[in-house]
Motif scaffolding. Structure first.
Motif, PDB file in Angstrom:
ATOM      1  N   LYS A 191      -7.924  11.662   0.804  1.00 43.32           N
ATOM      2  CA  LYS A 191      -7.957  10.485   1.883  1.00 43.32           C
ATOM      3  C   LYS A 191      -6.857  11.118   2.851  1.00 43.32           C
ATOM      4  N   GLY A 262      -8.334   6.798   6.564  1.00 42.99           N
ATOM      5  CA  GLY A 262      -7.940   6.321   5.319  1.00 42.99           C
ATOM      6  C   GLY A 262      -7.641   4.760   5.488  1.00 42.99           C
ATOM      7  N   GLU A 265     -10.461   2.562   5.153  1.00 39.83           N
ATOM      8  CA  GLU A 265     -10.917   2.446   3.838  1.00 39.83           C
ATOM      9  C   GLU A 265     -10.152   1.207   2.910  1.00 39.83           C
TER      10      GLU A 265
END
Length: 596
Positions: A191, A262, A265
């Motif tokens: 990530k 990242g 998410e």
RNA sequence: GGCCCGGUAGCUCAAUGGAUAGAGCAACAGCCUUCUAAGCUGUAGGUUCUUGGUUCGAUCCCAAGCCGGGUCACCA
């Protein structure tokens, strides 16, 4: 209609009629009757003893008699010491329920054209490392506060100021150039924010070893910190960045891009979002211009070395630097620029900054500076300051590796939710995707509720081993109760039992009465949460409601009740409780499952 | 050191100046042939940090002290 206000008014009338004294209804003290006494509302008699010139018992007795005779809502009373306990008539509570039944947004104040606009800034991460437990409290509080303000009739704009430039990101960049060998999230499957965070740690290790070497050569610690080759590189990179060096800018954009992917998410997993994102790289120059204007207007002072200062000693604070001697801006300069830009973009009536309480001083200063610069919103800004999240052994420290990573934490909670749920095995017939969805809802419910039920102002403790609980005063307990209610409503539908649109009953048992009383409180709770900027108020209310419902559920049958009118009444009560759980939890940003 | 915040049951947290300070967890004892037991019921657990003050009444307000945390950077 609020029972408390009715009683306050009527007590004032009673005093006037009985003792010929004017009393301000707002001064009448009313509270919920404690459960060990008979009654619903309790009036404090003590303050009236001077006017009645009688004992507490006699005064209470007289006021009680007056109220029963003249106020339809009051059906009975009793006096214990100086406490006048009033029994409110059943029809009052049933009427309140009937107000709630048809209203899908019961307790929420609708937005209108006259609604004021409140901008809420929250999250505001640095782009050099992934989000951690502290950010989680910030994000959950910010999102929930936005929902609470909406429910109080405000227009809300959620905003995020990303601290995307500065020393911190340069550290990750320098380390990546040294050790990265061109690795990217794509090449190694990591990530992006975690990848960049690893290089930030690597830089720190390098920096430390260079300092140690220099000190071994006889430099002082201070000198070593200044002269370490890697920190010199950082300074050079910062200058290049400010000068728009194409290579540095390109790398900066690339690595920030990894981080944003990242963050997105993580935000998505947490269920938080923003209406408008600002970037420090866009706002800091505006702030610098504003400070220079301040210098020209004599508000701020420039020293001979070029640095710019605000003298806040008159306001009881210190001198505060606004621009460094090399002309670059500091943290607060950026906030000045961001504020300017925001007020240009939106007709903001209220500005709320969701930022930890370690920055109380910072926001005092910001408020004064904006005020001095001539912005009316300077003195109005509200710093929603919340306490830290600590671990059992104290504060999280990145240097000691005790930081609880947000993604790891959530993933761990989902694992626990999955294994608990599989053990109980209540999700037969659901597809794997549906099951995973439930695990996610429950895991986040547990986490969010755990954090939001605590008074935001207070420092809270999170024990990774023990805090992941699904029983007792927890999110899943409340979600479970919701699922139970939905199960009953489904069964009713299957057996063609129609849920009535109106509660038609006159008799109530104790648990039903208690439930209706709690239901009627919800609108007040929403207001209180808004006024006090406190999601915890909602969380604690929903818990009380659910506890009462479960007790009722245990003692009385709903669908198997032989008296059909009572059965129908209980059905609509259950449905309303379900609705309030759902709406209340929506204020916390917590979803509720149909089954679990 | 100055300023700010906190101190409630073994642990995590509640309690608009009101009655015998409440929940959950952990411990112990019960309740599933009955609408989902992620539930319900009970037992036990307290000098609300200390000392003064204000008040008919203080966990709450005031003062002093003790303990813990934060902050006072040409860091963010």
């Amino acid at each position: 209609m609020n029972i408390e206000l009715i009683i306050k008014d009527q007590v004032a009338v009673a005093i006037n009629s009985l003792y010929g004294q004017q009393v301000d209804p707002a001064q009448v003290q009313v509270q919920l009757t404690r459960s060990e006494f008979e009654g619903d509302q309790t009036v404090m008699v003590f303050p009236f003893l001077r006017t009645s010139k009688k004992s507490p018992e006699v005064t209470g007795q007289e006021i009680g008699e007056y109220l029963v005779a003249n106020v339809t809502e009051v059906s009975k009373f009793n006096v214990v010491k100086g406490f006048l306990n009033l029994v409110i008539d059943n029809t009052f509570w049933i009427d309140r329920l009937n107000e709630a039944i048809p209203d899908d947004r019961f307790g929420f104040i609708p937005e209108t054209d006259q609604s004021e606009l409140v901008m809420i800034e929250y999250s505001s991460p640095n782009t050099n490392k992934p989000l951690h437990l502290g950010h989680i409290r910030n994000n959950l509080l910010g999102f929930s506060l936005a929902e609470v303000m909406k429910a109080n009739g405000y227009k809300v704009v959620k905003t995020n100021i990303v601290n995307d430039r500065g020393v911190h990101i340069c550290k990750s960049m320098v380390a990546w150039l040294k050790f990265g060998n061109g690795e990217t999230p794509e090449t190694n499957g990591k990530k992006g924010d975690h990848l960049v965070g690893e290089y930030y740690v690597k830089f720190d290790q390098l920096y430390k070893s260079e300092i140690a070497e220099l000190m071994a050569d006889g430099r002082t610690e201070e000198q070593a910190k200044e002269e370490a080759p890697c920190i010199v590189e950082i300074r050079e990179m910062l200058i290049k960045w400010e000068a728009n060096d194409p290579e540095v800018r390109q790398l900066w954009r690339t690595m920030n891009g990894w981080v944003y992917a990242g963050f997105d998410e993580t935000y998505k997993t947490l269920g938080v979002d923003f209406d408008k994102i600002y970037y420090e790289s866009d706002t800091y120059t505006i702030g610098r211009d504003e400070v220079l204007r301040g210098v020209k207007e004599g508000i701020f002072q420039q020293e001979s070395d070029g640095s710019v200062w605000a003298n806040l000693e008159k306001e009881g604070l210190d001198k505060k630097i606004l621009l460094r001697s090399d002309g670059t801006s500091v943290y607060i300069t950026q906030d000045i620029g961001t504020a300017q830009l925001r007020y240009r973009d939106y007709p903001i009536d209220h500005m709320i900054y969701v930022v930890g309480n370690e920055q109380i001083y910072h926001f005092q200063v910001l408020s004064l500076l904006l005020d001095k610069l001539g912005y009316k919103w300077g003195s109005d800004l509200y710093h929603f300051s919340y306490g830290m999240v600590e671990l059992p052994n104290g504060r999280m420290k990145s240097r000691e590796g005790t930081v609880v990573d947000a993604d790891d934490l959530v993933a761990g909670m989902i694992d626990v939710a999955r294994s608990v749920s599989m053990e109980l095995g209540k999700l037969e017939g659901y597809s794997e995707a549906e099951k995973e969805h439930i695990y996610h809802i429950v895991a986040l419910g547990a986490l969010k509720y755990f954090i939001l039920k605590v008074d935001p102002k207070k420092t809270m403790t999170f024990n990774p081993e023990e805090s992941i609980d699904f029983n007792g005063n927890t999110g899943p307990f409340i979600q479970y109760t919701y699922a139970r209610i939905q199960s009953i409503l489904r069964k009713a539908k299957e057996t063609a039992i129609a849920i009535p649109l109106k509660a038609e009953t006159t008799s109530l048992n104790d648990k039903e009465r208690s439930l209706l009383k709690i239901i009627s409180l919800f609108p007040e709770v929403v207001k209180e949460a808004g006024k006090g900027h406190s999601p915890a108020v909602v969380a604690n209310y929903v818990y009380d409601l659910v506890k009462e419902f479960n007790s009722f559920y245990h003692d009385y049958s709903i669908l198997n009740e032989p008296d059909l009118s009572i059965r129908d009444f209980r059905l609509v009560v259950a449905q309303t409780v379900g609705k309030i759980i759902k709406n209340g939890f929506s204020l916390l940003g917590i979803e509720v499952p149909e089954r679990m």
